[in-house]
Design an enzyme around this catalytic site. Structure first.
Site, PDB file in Angstrom:
ATOM      1  NE  ARG A   1      -2.339  -1.816   3.364  1.00  0.00           N
ATOM      2  CZ  ARG A   1      -2.254  -2.996   3.709  1.00  0.00           C
ATOM      3  NH1 ARG A   1      -2.692  -3.875   2.972  1.00  0.00           N
ATOM      4  NH2 ARG A   1      -1.712  -3.223   4.679  1.00  0.00           N
TER       5      ARG A   1
ATOM      6  CD  GLU B   1       0.744 -10.333  16.588  1.00  0.00           C
ATOM      7  OE1 GLU B   1       0.582  -9.692  15.417  1.00  0.00           O
ATOM      8  OE2 GLU B   1       0.422 -10.672  17.571  1.00  0.00           O
TER       9      GLU B   1
HETATM   10  P1  AMP Z   1       4.494  -2.645  11.328  1.00  0.00           P
HETATM   11  O1  AMP Z   1       5.841  -3.421  10.665  1.00  0.00           O
HETATM   12  O2  AMP Z   1       3.979  -3.425  12.447  1.00  0.00           O
HETATM   13  O3  AMP Z   1       4.684  -1.061  11.272  1.00  0.00           O
HETATM   14  O4  AMP Z   1       3.252  -2.731  10.239  1.00  0.00           O
HETATM   15  C1  AMP Z   1       3.324  -1.743   9.118  1.00  0.00           C
HETATM   16  C2  AMP Z   1       2.683  -2.572   7.839  1.00  0.00           C
HETATM   17  O5  AMP Z   1       1.724  -3.349   8.118  1.00  0.00           O
HETATM   18  C3  AMP Z   1       2.128  -1.318   7.163  1.00  0.00           C
HETATM   19  O6  AMP Z   1       2.884  -1.443   5.851  1.00  0.00           O
HETATM   20  C4  AMP Z   1       0.812  -1.561   7.004  1.00  0.00           C
HETATM   21  O7  AMP Z   1       0.325  -1.599   5.837  1.00  0.00           O
HETATM   22  C5  AMP Z   1       0.500  -2.727   7.684  1.00  0.00           C
HETATM   23  N1  AMP Z   1      -0.481  -2.616   8.923  1.00  0.00           N
HETATM   24  C6  AMP Z   1      -0.030  -3.062  10.162  1.00  0.00           C
HETATM   25  N2  AMP Z   1      -1.089  -2.856  10.939  1.00  0.00           N
HETATM   26  C7  AMP Z   1      -1.961  -2.538  10.391  1.00  0.00           C
HETATM   27  C8  AMP Z   1      -3.489  -2.099  10.939  1.00  0.00           C
HETATM   28  N3  AMP Z   1      -3.647  -2.066  12.017  1.00  0.00           N
HETATM   29  N4  AMP Z   1      -3.922  -1.357   9.731  1.00  0.00           N
HETATM   30  C9  AMP Z   1      -3.627  -1.498   8.379  1.00  0.00           C
HETATM   31  N5  AMP Z   1      -2.535  -1.850   8.054  1.00  0.00           N
HETATM   32  C10 AMP Z   1      -1.725  -2.381   9.099  1.00  0.00           C
END
Ligand code: AMP
Length: 170
Positions: free
Chosen positions: A58, A95
């Site tokens: 995205r 996770e």
């Molecule tokens: P992180 O590595 O945990 O910061 O996750 C980031 C990626 O996961 C981003 O590229 C987001 O597109 C997706 N993502 C994680 N959590 C969400 C959420 N609650 N809603 C939408 N996209 C999320």
């Protein structure tokens, strides 16, 4: 003019139970809201950056539009095995388990100033890996810009001092 938050749809229990997914497709499908989002993201990096780095998938939608608005190039950061040429790789924690992000090793030059763009900052693992990839080339990640920051997950603590800007905070 409706606030941008009105174009974010909360989807409960996607992709797994307990997650509230921030769905930005309503924002993307509204021309005025999308234009406003891109303009605001682009203003953050205006004048100070040489390239945008956009994170799969995205992040591509927003990053490419921001780069075009700034009149600079965009570099894709992708999941392992998707890019055709020589790559730098960084493994990062999810996770459950690990994942790998890659970027072409000739995508950036030493000293170039880079704006990272993604849709959501959650735990920071993805953006942290993007920062490491950019630094492997000698380029400088100067800012990470997001449409949404999920502040309660404290993702910005994983970004090694790179400043974070987000249009919407939860
Ligand atoms: P992180 O590595 O945990 O910061 O996750 C980031 C990626 O996961 C981003 O590229 C987001 O597109 C997706 N993502 C994680 N959590 C969400 C959420 N609650 N809603 C939408 N996209 C999320």
């Amino acid at each position: 003019m409706k606030p941008l938050k009105d174009f974010v749809r909360d989807v409960l229990d996607f992709p797994r139970k307990g997650i509230v997914f921030k769905d930005l497709t309503p924002l993307l499908s509204d021309g005025e809201a999308f234009r406003r989002t891109v303009a605001e993201l682009a203003r953050l990096g205006d004048g100070a950056v040489d390239k945008v780095a956009a994170v799969e998938a995205r992040g591509f939608l927003f990053g490419a539009a921001v780069a075009a608005a700034l009149g600079i190039g965009v570099v894709p950061i992708r999941k392992k095995g998707k890019l055709p040429f020589f790559c730098h790789s960084v493994s990062y924690d999810l996770e459950y388990g690990k994942d790998v992000l890659e970027m072409h090793s000739d995508a950036l030059l030493p000293g170039q100033r880079v704006l990272i763009v993604d849709d959501v900052l959650a735990t920071g693992g993805t953006c942290g890996a993007a920062i490491q990839l950019i630094r492997k080339t000698g380029a400088v990640p100067v800012e990470a810009a997001f449409v949404i920051e999920l502040g309660f997950l404290k993702g910005r603590d994983k970004l090694d001092g790179v400043p974070v800007r987000a249009l919407l905070n939860y």
